[in-house]
Write a protein that holds these residues in place. Structure first.
Motif, mmCIF file in Angstrom:
data_model
loop_
_atom_site.group_PDB
_atom_site.id
_atom_site.type_symbol
_atom_site.label_atom_id
_atom_site.label_comp_id
_atom_site.label_asym_id
_atom_site.label_seq_id
_atom_site.Cartn_x
_atom_site.Cartn_y
_atom_site.Cartn_z
ATOM 1 N N PHE A 31 -17.385 31.909 32.884
ATOM 2 C CA PHE A 31 -17.156 30.511 32.525
ATOM 3 C C PHE A 31 -18.472 29.758 32.669
ATOM 4 O O PHE A 31 -19.199 29.970 33.637
ATOM 5 N N VAL A 32 -18.751 28.870 31.727
ATOM 6 C CA VAL A 32 -19.925 28.015 31.823
ATOM 7 C C VAL A 32 -19.448 26.632 32.248
ATOM 8 O O VAL A 32 -18.528 26.069 31.652
ATOM 9 N N GLY A 33 -20.048 26.114 33.309
ATOM 10 C CA GLY A 33 -19.681 24.805 33.819
ATOM 11 C C GLY A 33 -20.452 24.509 35.086
ATOM 12 O O GLY A 33 -21.342 25.256 35.472
ATOM 13 N N THR A 34 -20.089 23.426 35.720
ATOM 14 C CA THR A 34 -20.743 23.018 36.964
ATOM 15 C C THR A 34 -19.706 22.896 38.066
ATOM 16 O O THR A 34 -18.501 22.852 37.793
ATOM 17 N N ALA A 35 -20.175 22.786 39.283
ATOM 18 C CA ALA A 35 -19.269 22.631 40.420
ATOM 19 C C ALA A 35 -18.462 21.345 40.322
ATOM 20 O O ALA A 35 -17.361 21.262 40.845
ATOM 21 N N THR A 36 -19.005 20.350 39.621
ATOM 22 C CA THR A 36 -18.302 19.071 39.487
ATOM 23 C C THR A 36 -17.398 19.030 38.261
ATOM 24 O O THR A 36 -16.670 18.056 38.073
ATOM 25 N N ASP A 37 -17.452 20.070 37.429
ATOM 26 C CA ASP A 37 -16.623 20.123 36.220
ATOM 27 C C ASP A 37 -16.116 21.547 36.023
ATOM 28 O O ASP A 37 -16.779 22.376 35.408
ATOM 29 N N LEU A 38 -14.946 21.816 36.559
ATOM 30 C CA LEU A 38 -14.327 23.136 36.423
ATOM 31 C C LEU A 38 -13.256 23.108 35.334
ATOM 32 O O LEU A 38 -12.238 23.780 35.429
ATOM 33 N N SER A 39 -13.508 22.325 34.282
ATOM 34 C CA SER A 39 -12.502 22.136 33.227
ATOM 35 C C SER A 39 -12.191 23.425 32.472
ATOM 36 O O SER A 39 -11.193 23.486 31.763
ATOM 37 N N ALA A 40 -13.000 24.456 32.642
ATOM 38 C CA ALA A 40 -12.703 25.749 32.029
ATOM 39 C C ALA A 40 -11.492 26.408 32.680
ATOM 40 O O ALA A 40 -10.943 27.361 32.133
#
Length: 105
Positions: A31-40
């Motif tokens: 998954f591509v994302g950040t710790a503040t955006d786990l929308s995946a």
């Protein structure tokens, strides 16, 4: 019954049974994302969330709170959040140890 989802935020090295979320795509990144955006990931989808040396890079209280809210959101009831941060005391002991060269420090 589906396999438990164990998420490693910021991981680079694939490990059996773990999925990796990283800010950049790459080999082994699920998954591509950040710790503040786990929308995946969906609500209540993860059994374990592991963030090693990630949260200390967030530069503002709001970012840390957003990251913790996201981890809580994706965790199943009873799930676990595992956080690893540098041990400053241990690092200082190593840096101040007599007999170490600059390269060893």
């Amino acid at each position: 019954m589906s396999e438990p989802l164990r998420l490693h935020i910021g991981g680079l090295e694939p490990k059996p049974g773990w999925k990796i979320l990283n800010i950049q795509p790459g080999p082994g990144v699920d998954f591509v994302g950040t710790a503040t955006d786990l929308s995946a990931l969906g609500d209540g989808s993860a059994d374990v969330v592991y963030a090693s040396h990630v949260y200390e890079h967030l530069n503002h209280h709001a970012e840390i709170m957003a990251a913790l809210r996201e981890a809580y959101r994706v965790l199943k009831p009873g799930g676990k959040l595992l956080i690893g941060v540098p041990d400053l005391k241990a690092l200082m002991q190593l840096l101040n140890a007599p007999g170490l060269s600059a390269d060893q420090r």
